[in-house]
Every structure is written in C-alpha cells, then in structure tokens.
Write an enzyme that holds these catalytic residues in place. Structure first.
Site, PDB file in Angstrom:
ATOM      1  N   ASP A  43      68.495  49.402 -37.365  1.00 24.81           N
ATOM      2  CA  ASP A  43      67.698  49.435 -38.584  1.00 24.81           C
ATOM      3  C   ASP A  43      67.665  50.831 -39.210  1.00 24.81           C
ATOM      4  O   ASP A  43      67.687  50.974 -40.430  1.00 24.81           O
ATOM      5  CB  ASP A  43      66.270  48.975 -38.288  1.00 24.81           C
ATOM      6  N   GLY A  44      67.596  51.855 -38.366  1.00 27.89           N
ATOM      7  CA  GLY A  44      67.582  53.216 -38.886  1.00 27.89           C
ATOM      8  C   GLY A  44      68.844  53.539 -39.657  1.00 27.89           C
ATOM      9  O   GLY A  44      68.800  54.183 -40.712  1.00 27.89           O
ATOM     10  N   ASN A 115      61.050  50.921 -46.573  1.00 28.66           N
ATOM     11  CA  ASN A 115      60.023  50.348 -45.695  1.00 28.66           C
ATOM     12  C   ASN A 115      58.610  50.726 -46.126  1.00 28.66           C
ATOM     13  O   ASN A 115      57.803  49.866 -46.436  1.00 28.66           O
ATOM     14  CB  ASN A 115      60.245  50.786 -44.246  1.00 28.66           C
ATOM     15  N   ASP A 145      43.612  59.253 -39.715  1.00 25.62           N
ATOM     16  CA  ASP A 145      44.830  59.968 -39.318  1.00 25.62           C
ATOM     17  C   ASP A 145      45.862  59.928 -40.425  1.00 25.62           C
ATOM     18  O   ASP A 145      46.794  60.728 -40.448  1.00 25.62           O
ATOM     19  CB  ASP A 145      45.420  59.354 -38.055  1.00 25.62           C
ATOM     20  N   ALA A 153      59.510  43.990 -46.923  1.00 19.12           N
ATOM     21  CA  ALA A 153      60.578  44.248 -45.964  1.00 19.12           C
ATOM     22  C   ALA A 153      60.145  45.223 -44.880  1.00 19.12           C
ATOM     23  O   ALA A 153      60.609  45.153 -43.737  1.00 19.12           O
ATOM     24  CB  ALA A 153      61.814  44.790 -46.685  1.00 19.12           C
ATOM     25  N   ALA A 157      57.228  46.857 -39.803  1.00 15.32           N
ATOM     26  CA  ALA A 157      57.590  48.115 -39.136  1.00 15.32           C
ATOM     27  C   ALA A 157      56.328  48.920 -38.829  1.00 15.32           C
ATOM     28  O   ALA A 157      55.431  48.442 -38.147  1.00 15.32           O
ATOM     29  CB  ALA A 157      58.580  48.886 -40.019  1.00 15.32           C
ATOM     30  N   TYR A 158      56.215  50.140 -39.335  1.00 12.59           N
ATOM     31  CA  TYR A 158      55.069  51.009 -39.063  1.00 12.59           C
ATOM     32  C   TYR A 158      53.766  50.336 -39.499  1.00 12.59           C
ATOM     33  O   TYR A 158      52.729  50.449 -38.843  1.00 12.59           O
ATOM     34  CB  TYR A 158      55.275  52.340 -39.774  1.00 12.59           C
ATOM     35  N   LEU A 160      52.899  47.214 -39.418  1.00 11.47           N
ATOM     36  CA  LEU A 160      52.413  46.268 -38.405  1.00 11.47           C
ATOM     37  C   LEU A 160      51.816  47.011 -37.215  1.00 11.47           C
ATOM     38  O   LEU A 160      50.788  46.597 -36.663  1.00 11.47           O
ATOM     39  CB  LEU A 160      53.548  45.355 -37.953  1.00 11.47           C
ATOM     40  N   SER A 161      52.431  48.105 -36.813  1.00  8.59           N
ATOM     41  CA  SER A 161      51.903  48.913 -35.707  1.00  8.59           C
ATOM     42  C   SER A 161      50.530  49.483 -36.035  1.00  8.59           C
ATOM     43  O   SER A 161      49.710  49.689 -35.139  1.00  8.59           O
ATOM     44  CB  SER A 161      52.867  50.061 -35.386  1.00  8.59           C
TER      45      SER A 161
END
Length: 256
Positions: A43-44, A115, A145, A153, A157-158, A160-161
C-alpha cells in the site's frame, strides 16, 4: 482495454523479483507512453505511485499487485493472465484531499493526500486546536494528541486505528477524527459531506508545536491547516471483480 502498460515496482526484493518475471512474459513501455500502470509492492508503494502522478499532472489508471504486507489497495499477485485481468478489471475513482498548511514562520505549502491529512503534536505537550467547518468554528478548543481528516479510501487506515468510522467508497463523505482527545472528553469525531472545508488553527504553536502530515509528507510547526477534497484530479484504481476496494471496506466492518 489498455494496450500500452508501464510496469513499476517497489525496491523490495520480492517486488523486484516479480518485476523481472513479469517483464519476461509481457511487453511494457515507458511511463510517459503508457495508458495504464502496473504497480508491484504494498500500500505504501501504491501511495507513492499515485503521488508521483499527482505531482506530474499525468494521471493514469493503476492496477496494483500485492508484494507488501497488507495490500489493501492492491490485487493479488499472479504472474499469469494479466491481460485478461485488466480486461475484466473494475475501475474506482478516488478523489484525493488537498492540504494547505501555513507555518508559524508564514510559509505556505499545498500537498495532496490520498488516505488522510493528520495533525500531530510534536512534543510531550498536548495540542490545542480550534476546528472550523466551512468557516464556522465548531470546536473552539480541542485538546488532543492530534486530529485527522480521511477519505473513504483512507478510512480503514490511520483513521480506523484512531477509532474513526469506516466510510463506504462512493459515499461522498469524509471523516473528521480526533486522536486521543482529552477535551471535549466525549467527542469522537464527525462524518462530513465531501464538499466540506475543514480548518485547523493551532492555538499555542510556540509552546505546543504541531506538525501536519499529508499521507507521508510532513510540514512541521504549522499555525493553520485547511483540508478539502480536490475534485480536479481524480485517481483511478483498477481491481479484480469480487476483490474490489468497496468489498474490502465493507468487510473491514466485520473483522473482530
């Protein structure tokens, strides 16, 4: 059907070996002559390829094959049947975000993000952010933070985390998600129409410096960041039938 294909591969050993094997089976052209791109990696690397096209202003459809770890934006790696797979591939349009960041020193930079755009504290001090939506202040002081804006799309990624929502592709939405919010304590973010303009103002940039990151590109010591969808430069991702991005996004909601 795409007749002229460019082949790009990440520098990893697995991707380089796959590139060598694929070049032995099919003719490929230079990127400047291509009608579509085959990208080998994770993905990266896919994000890297898409950013390269955005910067060059030459946008081509991309069919990725996973030789990385997660491969959320990629298809399964197979050596055989590339022509047939491309003929049956389903195309998805992805509109990137556009981040416009102004630093404390007054420097202004504009960057795309496929993203998400994230704001992150630079020190142990929490960030203090004012959040405005379409020029209306909705949170006068977000102590956290950081915070992020994600596309559908990028919502798995981040975002969801950070406990943000998963957005179906084609939903015409984007996610505004706080990262470890302290105050307002119960605010968990918002789902916004894709034509929304989000502005973050850093309330104490000297004592509590904040950086802004558009996918992997960082701007440090920001004073203000504006984020909106860039409809002028849509990207096209190609997927095998039954293995498409919207199927994966839907499936992510049932993973425990």
């Amino acid at each position: 059907m795409y007749e002229k294909l460019a082949l790009l591969a990440s520098p990893t050993e697995a991707a380089q070996e796959a590139e060598r094997r694929l070049r032995a089976t099919s003719p490929f052209v230079d990127l400047n002559e291509a009608e579509a791109v085959i990208a080998l990696g994770g993905d990266g690397y896919m994000l890297q390829v898409l950013h390269t096209m955005l910067e060059s202003l030459r946008i081509l459809p991309v069919f990725g094959m996973n030789l990385g770890t997660v491969g959320f934006l990629m298809n399964e790696w197979r050596l055989e049947g590339l022509e047939q797979r491309l003929a049956k591939a389903k195309a998805f349009k992805v509109n990137p975000l556009r981040m416009t960041a102004t630093t404390v020193a007054g420097q202004r930079m504009s960057m795309p993000a496929i993203n998400e755009v994230s704001l992150l504290r630079e020190t142990r001090q929490t960030a203090w952010l004012e959040v405005a939506v379409n020029d209306r202040v909705v949170i006068p002081e977000l102590v956290c933070d950081g915070a992020l804006v994600a596309t559908p799309a990028g919502s798995t990624a981040y975002n969801l985390s950070a406990q943000g929502p998963i957005l179906p592709l084609g939903s015409a939405l984007m996610a505004l998600t706080p990262i470890s919010p302290f105050r307002p304590r119960r605010w968990r973010g918002a789902i916004l129409p894709e034509r929304t303009r989000v502005r973050f103002s850093v309330l104490d940039p000297e004592k509590r410096p904040v950086s802004a990151v558009a996918d992997q590109r960082e701007v440090r010591d920001v004073a203000e960041v504006v984020v909106a969808i860039d409809f002028a430069m849509p990207l096209t991702l190609l997927f095998d039938p039954g293995h498409t991005l919207d199927d994966r996004i839907a499936a992510e909601q049932f993973i425990t």
